[in-house]
Design a protein around this motif. Structure first.
Motif, PDB file in Angstrom:
ATOM      1  N   SER A 185       7.402   6.159  15.482  1.00  7.99           N
ATOM      2  CA  SER A 185       8.040   5.658  14.267  1.00  7.99           C
ATOM      3  C   SER A 185       7.124   4.634  13.618  1.00  7.99           C
ATOM      4  N   HIS A 186       6.462   5.028  12.559  1.00  7.86           N
ATOM      5  CA  HIS A 186       5.558   4.136  11.841  1.00  7.86           C
ATOM      6  C   HIS A 186       5.839   4.256  10.355  1.00  7.86           C
ATOM      7  N   ALA A 187       5.575   3.162   9.631  1.00  5.34           N
ATOM      8  CA  ALA A 187       5.749   3.189   8.182  1.00  5.34           C
ATOM      9  C   ALA A 187       4.770   4.175   7.568  1.00  5.34           C
ATOM     10  N   ILE A 188       5.228   4.869   6.546  1.00  4.39           N
ATOM     11  CA  ILE A 188       4.343   5.809   5.851  1.00  4.39           C
ATOM     12  C   ILE A 188       3.342   5.056   4.991  1.00  4.39           C
ATOM     13  N   VAL A 189       3.791   3.983   4.363  1.00  2.00           N
ATOM     14  CA  VAL A 189       2.920   3.168   3.520  1.00  2.00           C
ATOM     15  C   VAL A 189       2.771   1.797   4.172  1.00  2.00           C
ATOM     16  N   PRO A 190       1.542   1.299   4.339  1.00  2.00           N
ATOM     17  CA  PRO A 190       1.358  -0.024   4.944  1.00  2.00           C
ATOM     18  C   PRO A 190       2.129  -1.098   4.199  1.00  2.00           C
ATOM     19  N   SER A 191       2.590  -2.088   4.929  1.00  2.00           N
ATOM     20  CA  SER A 191       3.411  -3.136   4.324  1.00  2.00           C
ATOM     21  C   SER A 191       2.593  -4.153   3.530  1.00  2.00           C
ATOM     22  N   SER A 192       1.272  -4.117   3.693  1.00  2.00           N
ATOM     23  CA  SER A 192       0.420  -5.052   2.966  1.00  2.00           C
ATOM     24  C   SER A 192      -0.894  -4.358   2.619  1.00  2.00           C
ATOM     25  N   GLY A 193      -1.723  -5.061   1.864  1.00  5.83           N
ATOM     26  CA  GLY A 193      -3.035  -4.524   1.528  1.00  5.83           C
ATOM     27  C   GLY A 193      -3.109  -3.995   0.108  1.00  5.83           C
ATOM     28  N   VAL A 194      -4.342  -3.797  -0.358  1.00  9.63           N
ATOM     29  CA  VAL A 194      -4.590  -3.237  -1.681  1.00  9.63           C
ATOM     30  C   VAL A 194      -4.773  -1.733  -1.530  1.00  9.63           C
ATOM     31  N   LEU A 195      -3.846  -0.979  -2.095  1.00 12.35           N
ATOM     32  CA  LEU A 195      -3.811   0.470  -1.935  1.00 12.35           C
ATOM     33  C   LEU A 195      -4.128   1.162  -3.248  1.00 12.35           C
ATOM     34  N   VAL A 196      -4.833   2.278  -3.154  1.00 11.28           N
ATOM     35  CA  VAL A 196      -5.086   3.089  -4.333  1.00 11.28           C
ATOM     36  C   VAL A 196      -4.959   4.552  -3.937  1.00 11.28           C
ATOM     37  N   GLY A 197      -4.411   5.342  -4.848  1.00 11.78           N
ATOM     38  CA  GLY A 197      -4.239   6.763  -4.576  1.00 11.78           C
ATOM     39  C   GLY A 197      -4.129   7.540  -5.869  1.00 11.78           C
ATOM     40  N   ARG A 198      -3.666   8.763  -5.734  1.00 11.17           N
ATOM     41  CA  ARG A 198      -3.475   9.635  -6.900  1.00 11.17           C
ATOM     42  C   ARG A 198      -2.098  10.266  -6.818  1.00 11.17           C
ATOM     43  N   ALA A 199      -1.537  10.582  -7.974  1.00 11.19           N
ATOM     44  CA  ALA A 199      -0.209  11.194  -8.012  1.00 11.19           C
ATOM     45  C   ALA A 199      -0.131  12.230  -9.120  1.00 11.19           C
ATOM     46  N   ARG A 200       0.703  13.226  -8.866  1.00 13.46           N
ATOM     47  CA  ARG A 200       1.056  14.214  -9.880  1.00 13.46           C
ATOM     48  C   ARG A 200       2.251  13.659 -10.647  1.00 13.46           C
ATOM     49  N   VAL A 201       2.109  13.539 -11.973  1.00 11.06           N
ATOM     50  CA  VAL A 201       3.157  12.941 -12.805  1.00 11.06           C
ATOM     51  C   VAL A 201       3.448  13.883 -13.966  1.00 11.06           C
ATOM     52  N   THR A 202       4.692  14.248 -14.122  1.00 11.04           N
ATOM     53  CA  THR A 202       5.094  15.142 -15.204  1.00 11.04           C
ATOM     54  C   THR A 202       4.704  14.552 -16.567  1.00 11.04           C
TER      55      THR A 202
END
Length: 384
Positions: A2-19
């Motif tokens: 059981s671990h978080a899918i997204v870290p609770s801290s830190g600088v995160l960058v990603g990509r997403a599909r957006v309508t």
């Protein structure tokens, strides 16, 4: 597990599909929400990586809120996708997708066994005992390329058990190969693919470094280097067929950028956990401890990029794994192999959790959106 899918801290960058947008959007996470930070300064993740201080840029970028991160994560599962809600994609785009192999002793021994078994998993158990007895050395204490390593190499040659995998495991040169093409990786929740010819295969939980065109390591993410043991075991010359297939590499959920709290030392101390959950009720747990890697992450990057080889759009580098599954699945002596519908989850607290469902590569969504499509769409959106 059981671990978080997204870290609770830190600088995160990603990509997403957006309508409403033809091209992937660049996103970050703040206070439990996903924000669209796409702009003309850095319209791709590659462009962010090339900045002088990527973490400061992302942390200081304003953007429109797209919704709660938990809802977007759940919508990222292929089988649950609702086009009205954003969904995560692989967090990399134009970078070359490279990988290093045989960087842990446990996987080194399994590669030797694969080679000796010629892809026949039924022979693996007896060969495993034989190989361990023949080697008679604790390879984890051997520094690759050192005089001591060369002594072990000569002793193994004399005993008739030398292997091309031992060459890259303890020899002077690391194994670096191309895992896939730019834009070919899939992200959290996507289906990952097995070539239909394979009947002996496994996931490979790995940390993936994100490297600029100047060779600077600027962050990391998680990866599953889907592996066909029977194909590569038949011949190392089949590495491309074993490693580079439709949806055969997953990366994500986000890149965590290096800052004062998250550094390369965090990566070196990381412990990855992995769980495979089958529709048949089978559960396999494994781990990969980065402290046991035989070559430093920096040395693997140096072997990949430098005066000998440039990557104008940067690269990501899978660091290898110590995970080598031997747990019997369908009966004594049959070992582990994937079944269609398996869910693979790879986790470490600093990077979150990357989960994917296993299908045949022929049944996964075909890869149709490449660098040319991205450039055209960014041009139409006046982002270039």
């Amino acid at each position: 597990m059981s671990h978080a899918i997204v870290p609770s801290s830190g600088v995160l960058v990603g990509r997403a599909r957006v309508t409403g947008h033809d091209h992937p959007r660049i996103v970050t996470v703040r206070d439990g929400k996903v924000f669209d930070i796409t702009n003309k300064t850095a319209p791709t993740v590659r462009d962010i990586v090339e900045l002088g201080n990527p973490a400061a840029y992302v942390a200081g970028s304003t953007g429109a809120a797209l919704g709660d991160v938990d809802a977007i994560v759940q919508n990222s599962w292929t089988k649950k996708f609702d086009p009205a809600v954003p969904a995560l994609l692989s967090p990399i785009d134009l970078q070359a997708v490279k990988a290093s192999g045989v960087t842990f002793v446990a996987s080194l021994l399994e590669r030797v066994i694969e080679e000796q078994a010629k892809g026949d998993k039924a022979k693996a158990d007896s060969l495993r005992d034989d190989v361990l007895k023949l080697i008679g050395a604790d390879l984890s204490k051997i520094v690759p390329g050192s005089p001591a390593a060369m002594q072990v190499k000569e002793a193994l040659i004399a005993r008739g058990v030398w292997s091309q995998y031992l060459e890259v495991g303890i020899g002077p040169d690391a194994e670096i190969f191309t895992k896939g093409q730019p834009m070919s990786t899939v992200g959290f929740g996507a289906d990952v693919g097995l070539h239909p010819i394979s009947s002996w295969n496994n996931p490979e939980p790995e940390i993936v470094l994100v490297v600029s065109s100047a060779g600077r390591i600027i962050g990391a993410t998680l990866g599953n280097d889907v592996n066909l043991r029977d194909v590569e075991g038949r011949s190392a010359l089949l590495l491309g067929k074993a490693k580079d297939n439709n949806a055969s590499g997953s990366v994500g959920p986000f890149i965590r950028l290096f800052d004062g709290d998250f550094t390369i030392e965090t990566i070196k101390a990381a412990e990855l956990s992995m769980r495979v959950e089958g529709e048949d009720g089978f559960v396999l747990d494994g781990h990969s401890n980065m402290a046991k890697i035989s070559r430093t992450p920096e040395s693997l990057v140096e072997a990949t990029i430098g005066r000998h080889h440039q990557y104008p759009d940067g690269l990501v580098l899978f660091l290898g794994t110590m995970f080598a599954p031997v747990k019997d699945r369908d009966g004594p002596g049959k070992g582990f192999t994937h079944k269609i519908g398996d869910v693979v989850s790879i986790s470490t607290p600093s990077l979150g959790t990357l989960s994917n469902r296993v299908l045949l590569s022929t049944e996964c969504a075909p890869w149709t959106y490449g660098a040319s499509h991205l450039m055209r769409d960014l041009g139409k959106a006046d982002l270039l």
